[in-house]
Design a protein around this motif. Structure first.
Motif, mmCIF file in Angstrom:
data_model
loop_
_atom_site.group_PDB
_atom_site.id
_atom_site.type_symbol
_atom_site.label_atom_id
_atom_site.label_comp_id
_atom_site.label_asym_id
_atom_site.label_seq_id
_atom_site.Cartn_x
_atom_site.Cartn_y
_atom_site.Cartn_z
ATOM 1 N N VAL A 131 -14.255 -21.269 4.269
ATOM 2 C CA VAL A 131 -13.888 -19.992 3.690
ATOM 3 C C VAL A 131 -12.532 -20.133 3.027
ATOM 4 N N GLU A 132 -12.353 -19.363 1.955
ATOM 5 C CA GLU A 132 -11.036 -19.281 1.333
ATOM 6 C C GLU A 132 -10.647 -17.806 1.407
ATOM 7 N N ILE A 142 -12.354 -12.395 0.879
ATOM 8 C CA ILE A 142 -12.873 -13.504 1.672
ATOM 9 C C ILE A 142 -13.965 -14.190 0.881
ATOM 10 N N ILE A 194 -10.402 -22.469 7.150
ATOM 11 C CA ILE A 194 -9.972 -21.492 6.139
ATOM 12 C C ILE A 194 -8.844 -22.058 5.290
#
Ligand code: HEM
Ligand SMILES: [Cu+2]
Ligand SMILES: [Cu+2]
Lengths: 285, 576
Positions: A131-132, A142, A194
């Motif tokens: 996820v970024e 998100i 992340i």
């Protein structure tokens, strides 16, 4: 959610317990030190209060001769002499020694190893969710990499209110990506890796129940990870002052079973514009 | 001798020369005293407004709500922008305009030259200039509320890019540059005075602990402020000339590409800021510790325990404080492996701090303790400051700081240090040296009411903050109830708010006592506390030039209860 007004919120990530252990241990030690010192302090105040017939007694001073005998071999060192000259002064260094030992143990056995495992490195997991998170005044975007594990590229000039992170939807890696605003979903017991970014000012990504906090700094791409261990809905909050509506900057993370998560992901994927659909549909997540 | 340079020179001093543009360290000290107490009250008032919003978000401010322009407080309800201005200005005013000028400008200026037996500061005109730089700087800081867009809104830490895009920051930066200049002038003066102006016989190991504390503090100011001054100038350039020392490229602010963004780095500011602001914490704490040491020695009627240990600890703290700044940045995005270094140095600095506190407590042993008002404040300092110090541990430890950073725990921690610690000690200093300033004593009963009211309400404000922080409540939230995780701890906000208003009430006896005693207080002899240090060896208040003839010093600062003497104190100036 099992929260009390004066205590830690429920622990819902794999490392939350380790952080809580330290918080409780230090507070127990603090309380111990405070009570011991406090008792001694009050005792001194009562015992040595001024009253008729009670005079102050000087202790040995730097310029009075040493009272305790020390072997020559030790007293030859100038520093040792300074210490041994005065028995009382030496005694008053004992609390320091005790606290120092406690601190060294905390650093060596607790802080450095646990910190390295949480912040200094991202664990090698076979199949992480990628996820970024692109933060902005005043919300969290998100961006899920999807089944291919690759985040679609972003371009600043594509940024638009309908495409807040400037995702290049024409790119193949974007095909199975999903972008959400202020809503995050995660399968329970799976590690999410992340990349934390910011478009404008510094924010801080904080989920109290996960004991996860990390500043998002524009210009930097900061890695972080977490493995949620409890299903349920938790709050994402911003812990760094980011402007007039800082207190409204919040989101929710829903921790679900893998099946619920997969079903949700598929439903979101269907909402992606046709132009962004992959030429070869991505495999099942 | 410095005092000849500016002595009466044949002409009578006019009112302006005597009380306004005075070069006498005592007048300047009292100017600093009154001014910084006023700024403390202003900072306190700003906080009172914030506390209302925090306890009762969204409700109109009672009594004063209607007084604010409607863009700041529509219908009397504080806006987010206004809340953030209050927060930033409260922090800045308290630290840079309140506590430091009080601890260094007021007490340092008045007491230090007397305690070393000097007729004045080494550079009296520069001393006057440092006050007259501080006051305009402070007024400019307050005036920023009147600027379009209001005062600074980015916290006293002013992290870019927020500080560069928010209104109000330009004036904040300008007045910071002015205030820093004032502090630098003062620091140089203190150092030169302590080194060059000591009376005959006043060797380094005969200096009172308070002088050592001021000396170390001045070194900290001298070394820490120039980087912040430079950093502020860079931030000013980013704002005014659109350079980008602190701005990375590709910034998108509220949907618009930001023109000024270049190849800078926001973390650069944080490093420069905390390189000042950590030593600054010790600037806030060392002079009050020195005051506590003076009062304790005097009221236990025996020498301090471990005078040299205390001095070495202060020097060690001073040196170490330049190596721990990044413990404020564990989760800032700074390299995570760098954190281990700052973890270790932070733990090391706690060692001399514990040594200092131990010496203070052990000093009580064997004493004959008098519980007068200054002593009550000095004693309360010990447990309250200890809470502040202990709660620093989980913040200095990388792992536990992940959770506690930027929560109310931090606010609770440093307010225990700075308010229940420093300010309590500084108030004690007022009661202790008041007879020196005015030749009269402050009223004892009012002093006791002030003491008990202040200490208990302080605990009522700051202890709840620790609980809120453990619950996860973030600081700097305009409306804490907008975040669900804060709801369970919201009750503590109400407790803290009412305690704060009570605290305000308990300052009334103090203010009344101060001004009333100035004119009507009981007259005191020259040395009412039967103290040993030099400031009590000249008339109260001391005349221009302080001592009738230069005193000679024969012994250390705390020769109390020396066996075989008639009195239990032996002044540094008594030959035998
Ligand atoms: C009884 C007196 C005081 C009370 C009740 C009080 C209360 C508060 C409160 C409620 C905040 C706001 C936290 C937030 O923004 O969420 C705050 C912030 C702060 N206070 Fe105080 N305070 C007091 C005195 C002081 C003093 C004496 C100092 C410094 C010497 C100080 C320094 C600060 C700083 C630096 C901040 C942070 C401001 C920022 O967020 O940028 N305070 N205080
Ligand atoms: Cu925010
Ligand atoms: Cu610090």
């Amino acid at each position: 959610m099992g929260k009390y007004g004066w205590s830690l919120p429920v622990a819902a990530s794999s490392y939350a317990g380790k952080i809580d252990f330290g918080i409780w241990l230090i507070h127990a030690a603090m309380l111990g030190i405070f009570v011991l010192w406090g008792t001694f302090f009050v005792y001194l105040l009562v015992k040595f209060r001024a009253r008729p017939g009670h005079n102050a007694v000087r202790e040995d001073h730097d310029d009075t001769p040493a009272r305790i005998s020390v072997p020559d071999s030790i007293s030859k060192f100038p520093f040792a002499q300074m210490l041994y000259k005065n028995k009382g002064e030496l005694k008053s260094l004992i609390p320091d020694m005790v606290i120092m030992t406690f601190e060294v143990a905390l650093i060596v056995f607790y802080a450095i190893p646990v910190w390295s495992s949480i912040k200094a490195s991202v664990p090698e997991v076979k199949d992480p969710i990628r996820v970024e998170i692109v933060s902005e005044q005043f919300g969290w975007n998100i961006h899920y990499a999807g089944p291919d594990g690759k985040l679609g590229p972003r371009k600043m000039e594509l940024t638009h209110f309908s495409n807040p992170i400037g995702l290049d939807v024409a790119h193949a890696d974007s095909a199975d990506d999903v972008v959400m605003g202020n809503e995050m979903r995660l399968p329970v017991d799976r590690t999410v890796v992340i990349d934390l970014l910011s478009k404008d000012v510094i924010h801080s990504f904080f989920i109290p129940e996960f004991r996860l906090k990390q500043d998002a700094v524009p210009g930097l791409n900061i890695p972080m990870w977490v493995t949620p261990t409890k299903t349920g809905k938790f709050e994402i909050t911003c812990a760094q002052l980011c402007g007039f509506a800082h207190s409204l900057m919040r989101g929710d993370v829903h921790v679900q079973t893998q099946e619920e998560f997969d079903a949700w992901y598929k439903s979101r994927l269907a909402t992606i514009p046709a132009s962004a659909q992959p030429t070869n549909p991505a495999e099942e997540f | 001798m410095a005092h000849d340079e500016h002595a009466h020179g044949g002409h009578e001093l006019s009112f302006m020369e005597r009380y306004v543009f005075s070069v006498d360290h005592k007048v300047i000290g009292l100017q600093y005293l009154i001014t910084s107490f006023i700024f403390l009250l202003v900072g306190f008032a700003l906080m009172g407004l914030m506390r209302w919003q925090l306890a009762f978000p969204g409700t109109p401010i009672p009594f004063f709500g209607g007084l604010f322009p409607s863009d700041l407080a529509p219908n009397g309800v504080m806006s987010g922008e206004f809340y953030n201005s209050l927060g930033a200005m409260h922090g800045t005013i308290m630290v840079f305009l309140g506590v430091v000028p009080l601890a260094v400008g007021a007490y340092g200026n008045y007491v230090l030259p007397l305690q070393i037996g000097a007729p004045d500061m080494a550079f009296p005109r520069m001393n006057m200039m440092s006050y007259w730089t501080y006051l305009p700087g402070g007024i400019l800081m307050l005036a920023s509320f009147l600027m379009p867009g209001g005062a600074a809104q980015s916290g006293w830490t002013s992290y870019p890019p927020l500080s560069i895009i928010n209104p109000g920051q330009t004036v904040w930066l300008l007045s910071m540059v002015i205030l820093i200049t004032s502090s630098l002038l003062g620091a140089i003066n203190f150092l030169v005075t302590t080194i060059n102006m000591r009376a005959p016989g006043m060797s380094l190991w005969r200096l009172p602990v308070f002088v050592w504390a001021q000396f170390v503090t001045s070194v900290l100011l001298l070394l820490a402020f120039p980087p912040l001054e430079a950093a502020s100038v860079l931030q000013l350039m980013d704002r005014v000339f659109h350079t980008s020392f602190y701005l990375p490229k590709d910034l998108v602010i509220l949907g618009q590409a930001y023109a000024g963004s270049g190849g800078g780095q926001p973390l650069l500011w944080q490093h420069l800021f905390w390189f000042l602001a950590h030593p600054e914490v010790y600037v806030l704490v060392l002079p009050p510790m020195g005051i506590v040491a003076e009062i304790i020695a005097n009221n236990t009627r025996k020498p301090l325990h471990g005078y040299k240990t205390m001095v070495f600890s202060m020097i060690a703290i001073g040196l170490m404080s330049f190596m721990v700044w990044a413990h404020h940045m564990f989760i800032s995005g700074m390299s995570a492996s760098l954190s281990n270094f700052f973890l270790v140095t932070t733990m090391i600095i706690s060692v001399p701090s514990v040594a200092l506190m131990t010496c203070l407590v052990f000093s009580l042993k064997g004493g004959s303790i008098r519980f007068n008002v200054p002593m009550l404040f000095a004693l309360a300092f010990i447990p309250l400051f200890a809470i502040g110090g202990l709660t620093g541990l989980p913040l200095g430890l990388t792992v536990t700081d992940i959770y506690l950073h930027d929560t109310y725990y931090v606010i609770g921690h440093f307010h225990f240090v700075v308010v229940s610690g420093s300010i309590i000690a500084l108030m004690g200093g007022t009661y202790y040296w008041f007879p020196k300033w005015y030749g009269r004593k402050m009223n004892d009963t009012l002093g006791r009411i002030h003491f008990w009211g202040t200490t208990t309400t302080m605990v009522g404000i700051f202890l709840p903050m620790l609980f809120m922080g453990l619950g996860g409540a973030s600081r700097r939230l305009y409306d804490p109830t907008a975040q669900l995780h804060n709801l369970p701890v919201q009750g503590w906000n109400v407790v803290a708010t009412y305690s704060a208003y009570l605290l305000a009430l308990f300052q009334i006896p103090f203010i009344y006592n101060f001004f009333n005693s100035m004119w009507n207080g009981e007259k005191t002899p020259e040395n009412p506390w039967q103290a040993t240090t030099l400031e009590w060896a000249c008339p109260s208040p001391p005349p221009h030039g302080n001592f009738e003839k230069t005193p000679t010093v024969y012994r250390g600062p705390y020769e109390y209860s020396v066996p075989g003497r008639k009195t239990d104190f032996w002044m540094q100036t008594d030959k035998n």
